[in-house]
Design a protein around this motif. Structure first.
Motif, mmCIF file in Angstrom:
data_model
loop_
_atom_site.group_PDB
_atom_site.id
_atom_site.type_symbol
_atom_site.label_atom_id
_atom_site.label_comp_id
_atom_site.label_asym_id
_atom_site.label_seq_id
_atom_site.Cartn_x
_atom_site.Cartn_y
_atom_site.Cartn_z
ATOM 1 N N PRO A 97 85.401 46.479 191.653
ATOM 2 C CA PRO A 97 85.655 47.789 192.255
ATOM 3 C C PRO A 97 84.547 48.809 191.982
ATOM 4 O O PRO A 97 84.495 49.849 192.639
ATOM 5 N N TRP A 98 83.670 48.511 191.029
ATOM 6 C CA TRP A 98 82.550 49.407 190.731
ATOM 7 C C TRP A 98 81.286 48.979 191.481
ATOM 8 O O TRP A 98 80.174 49.260 191.068
ATOM 9 N N ASN A 99 81.486 48.273 192.588
ATOM 10 C CA ASN A 99 80.382 47.853 193.460
ATOM 11 C C ASN A 99 79.400 46.911 192.778
ATOM 12 O O ASN A 99 78.204 46.912 193.094
ATOM 13 N N VAL A 100 79.901 46.119 191.838
ATOM 14 C CA VAL A 100 79.084 45.039 191.279
ATOM 15 C C VAL A 100 79.424 43.793 192.082
ATOM 16 O O VAL A 100 80.457 43.158 191.865
ATOM 17 N N LEU A 101 78.549 43.453 193.028
ATOM 18 C CA LEU A 101 78.824 42.370 193.968
ATOM 19 C C LEU A 101 77.779 41.268 193.892
ATOM 20 O O LEU A 101 77.871 40.274 194.629
ATOM 21 N N ASP A 102 76.792 41.430 193.012
ATOM 22 C CA ASP A 102 75.768 40.406 192.816
ATOM 23 C C ASP A 102 76.425 39.161 192.216
ATOM 24 O O ASP A 102 76.958 39.205 191.097
ATOM 25 N N SER A 103 76.392 38.052 192.949
ATOM 26 C CA SER A 103 77.101 36.843 192.493
ATOM 27 C C SER A 103 76.534 36.325 191.176
ATOM 28 O O SER A 103 77.269 35.780 190.351
ATOM 29 N N GLY A 104 75.225 36.504 190.956
ATOM 30 C CA GLY A 104 74.632 36.061 189.702
ATOM 31 C C GLY A 104 75.163 36.831 188.508
ATOM 32 O O GLY A 104 75.441 36.262 187.449
ATOM 33 N N VAL A 105 75.330 38.147 188.680
ATOM 34 C CA VAL A 105 75.888 38.984 187.610
ATOM 35 C C VAL A 105 77.343 38.607 187.351
ATOM 36 O O VAL A 105 77.776 38.461 186.204
ATOM 37 N N LEU A 106 78.117 38.432 188.413
ATOM 38 C CA LEU A 106 79.534 38.073 188.260
ATOM 39 C C LEU A 106 79.684 36.710 187.590
ATOM 40 O O LEU A 106 80.559 36.521 186.737
ATOM 41 N N ASP A 107 78.833 35.763 187.959
ATOM 42 C CA ASP A 107 78.885 34.436 187.330
ATOM 43 C C ASP A 107 78.570 34.523 185.837
ATOM 44 O O ASP A 107 79.190 33.826 185.016
ATOM 45 N N LEU A 108 77.605 35.382 185.486
ATOM 46 C CA LEU A 108 77.259 35.564 184.075
ATOM 47 C C LEU A 108 78.438 36.114 183.289
ATOM 48 O O LEU A 108 78.740 35.653 182.184
ATOM 49 N N LEU A 109 79.099 37.104 183.865
ATOM 50 C CA LEU A 109 80.235 37.721 183.182
ATOM 51 C C LEU A 109 81.396 36.748 183.033
ATOM 52 O O LEU A 109 82.222 36.882 182.128
ATOM 53 N N ALA A 110 81.452 35.768 183.902
ATOM 54 C CA ALA A 110 82.497 34.745 183.805
ATOM 55 C C ALA A 110 82.141 33.656 182.803
ATOM 56 O O ALA A 110 83.022 32.922 182.352
ATOM 57 N N SER A 111 80.857 33.571 182.419
ATOM 58 C CA SER A 111 80.439 32.471 181.546
ATOM 59 C C SER A 111 80.057 32.903 180.132
ATOM 60 O O SER A 111 80.197 32.123 179.188
ATOM 61 N N VAL A 112 79.566 34.134 179.969
ATOM 62 C CA VAL A 112 79.210 34.624 178.631
ATOM 63 C C VAL A 112 80.447 35.279 178.018
ATOM 64 O O VAL A 112 80.960 36.260 178.555
ATOM 65 N N ARG A 113 80.914 34.749 176.918
ATOM 66 C CA ARG A 113 82.189 35.190 176.341
ATOM 67 C C ARG A 113 82.026 36.500 175.570
ATOM 68 O O ARG A 113 81.472 36.532 174.478
ATOM 69 N N ARG A 114 82.530 37.557 176.163
ATOM 70 C CA ARG A 114 82.417 38.875 175.537
ATOM 71 C C ARG A 114 83.185 38.938 174.215
ATOM 72 O O ARG A 114 82.793 39.678 173.301
ATOM 73 N N ASP A 115 84.272 38.189 174.114
ATOM 74 C CA ASP A 115 85.073 38.223 172.883
ATOM 75 C C ASP A 115 84.305 37.698 171.675
ATOM 76 O O ASP A 115 84.684 37.970 170.531
ATOM 77 N N GLU A 116 83.218 36.956 171.917
ATOM 78 C CA GLU A 116 82.414 36.449 170.807
ATOM 79 C C GLU A 116 81.351 37.449 170.350
ATOM 80 O O GLU A 116 80.587 37.161 169.437
ATOM 81 N N PHE A 117 81.309 38.607 170.995
ATOM 82 C CA PHE A 117 80.321 39.629 170.647
ATOM 83 C C PHE A 117 80.956 40.907 170.103
ATOM 84 O O PHE A 117 80.239 41.871 169.839
ATOM 85 N N VAL A 118 82.270 40.941 169.971
ATOM 86 C CA VAL A 118 82.923 42.136 169.447
ATOM 87 C C VAL A 118 83.316 41.888 167.993
ATOM 88 O O VAL A 118 83.495 40.739 167.576
ATOM 89 N N PRO A 119 83.448 42.940 167.195
ATOM 90 C CA PRO A 119 83.907 42.752 165.810
ATOM 91 C C PRO A 119 85.266 42.047 165.796
ATOM 92 O O PRO A 119 86.094 42.266 166.694
ATOM 93 N N PRO A 120 85.505 41.191 164.805
ATOM 94 C CA PRO A 120 86.730 40.377 164.781
ATOM 95 C C PRO A 120 88.007 41.197 164.941
ATOM 96 O O PRO A 120 88.947 40.758 165.615
ATOM 97 N N GLU A 121 88.042 42.399 164.383
ATOM 98 C CA GLU A 121 89.271 43.196 164.439
ATOM 99 C C GLU A 121 89.552 43.746 165.838
ATOM 100 O O GLU A 121 90.645 44.266 166.094
ATOM 101 N N HIS A 122 88.573 43.629 166.745
ATOM 102 C CA HIS A 122 88.757 44.163 168.100
ATOM 103 C C HIS A 122 88.742 43.079 169.180
ATOM 104 O O HIS A 122 88.650 43.397 170.366
#
Length: 220
Positions: free
Chosen positions: A20-45
């Motif tokens: 909805p924020w006009n991010v429509l680049d398929s390469g960017v969307l594929d990256l966000l689906a494959s790079v696990r954001r939960d592995e980059f946040v502090p454990p408590e969050h």
């Protein structure tokens, strides 16, 4: 968090926050689906990894929201051959996204604690084309430049000319510029040795980067 919950949260992040924020680049969307954001946040969050929030980091710093990270990545138009300078490594998540799009990334972070945290996160994610260094990002890294892309991982009152001078001709700088409550994504393209083109395609709010000068305001 069970794997199913992570997959659902990541899917919802992409479909409800980022598209909805006009991010429509398929390469960017594929990256966000494959790079696990939960592995980059502090454990408590970890449970908040895919939420539309600025997640706290050590030293009073914050991760940008996923939609802002995604839109900056898209608008910087990073290419596979690009050399990238990132200012403000934070947890290393945006660093990881940039690295997957670019040839190499140099990332500067003031906080020694965050340097160690980001390096660990990037190593666990198997990302090897990144050099994370402790340093004052407001000065850039002229000795390693010039760069095809410079990305600021937080907001600034103004973009220093010292950073613009480190762009190659044709290079892009992506930053969030302004003061609360009005900040704008700012994409500056170097068109010649002395000329720059600026666009401000969207508004947002983001935490301040440290050590960047504030714009003086005089009242008479």
């Amino acid at each position: 968090m069970p794997a199913f919950d992570i997959q659902t949260a990541r899917f919802n992040m992409i479909e409800q926050q980022i598209r909805p924020w006009n991010v429509l680049d398929s390469g960017v969307l594929d990256l966000l689906a494959s790079v696990r954001r939960d592995e980059f946040v502090p454990p408590e969050h970890k449970a908040l990894a895919y939420a539309d929030l600025e997640i706290p980091l050590p030293g009073g710093q914050y991760m940008l929201t996923p939609r802002v990270e995604a839109r900056l990545l898209q608008d910087a138009a990073v290419q596979k051959t690009d050399s990238v300078l990132e200012i403000g490594t934070g947890s290393g998540f945006l660093t990881a996204l940039l690295a997957r799009r670019a040839a190499r990334v140099l990332s500067l972070e003031l906080s020694p604690e965050l340097v160690a945290f980001a390096k660990s996160n990037l190593q666990k994610a198997g990302i090897t084309n990144v050099d994370v260094r402790q340093g004052d990002g407001s000065q850039g890294a002229a000795a390693q430049g010039p760069f095809d892309v410079i990305v600021l991982g937080g907001s600034v009152a103004d973009v220093p000319h010292k950073l613009l001078d480190q762009l190659k001709i044709g290079g892009r700088l992506a930053a969030i510029v302004g003061d609360d409550p009005i900040m704008r994504a700012t994409i500056i393209t170097r068109t010649s040795a002395t000329d720059f083109r600026t666009s401000q395609p969207w508004d947002c709010d983001a935490p301040r980067l440290q050590n960047f000068a504030q714009v003086s305001r005089f009242t008479f």
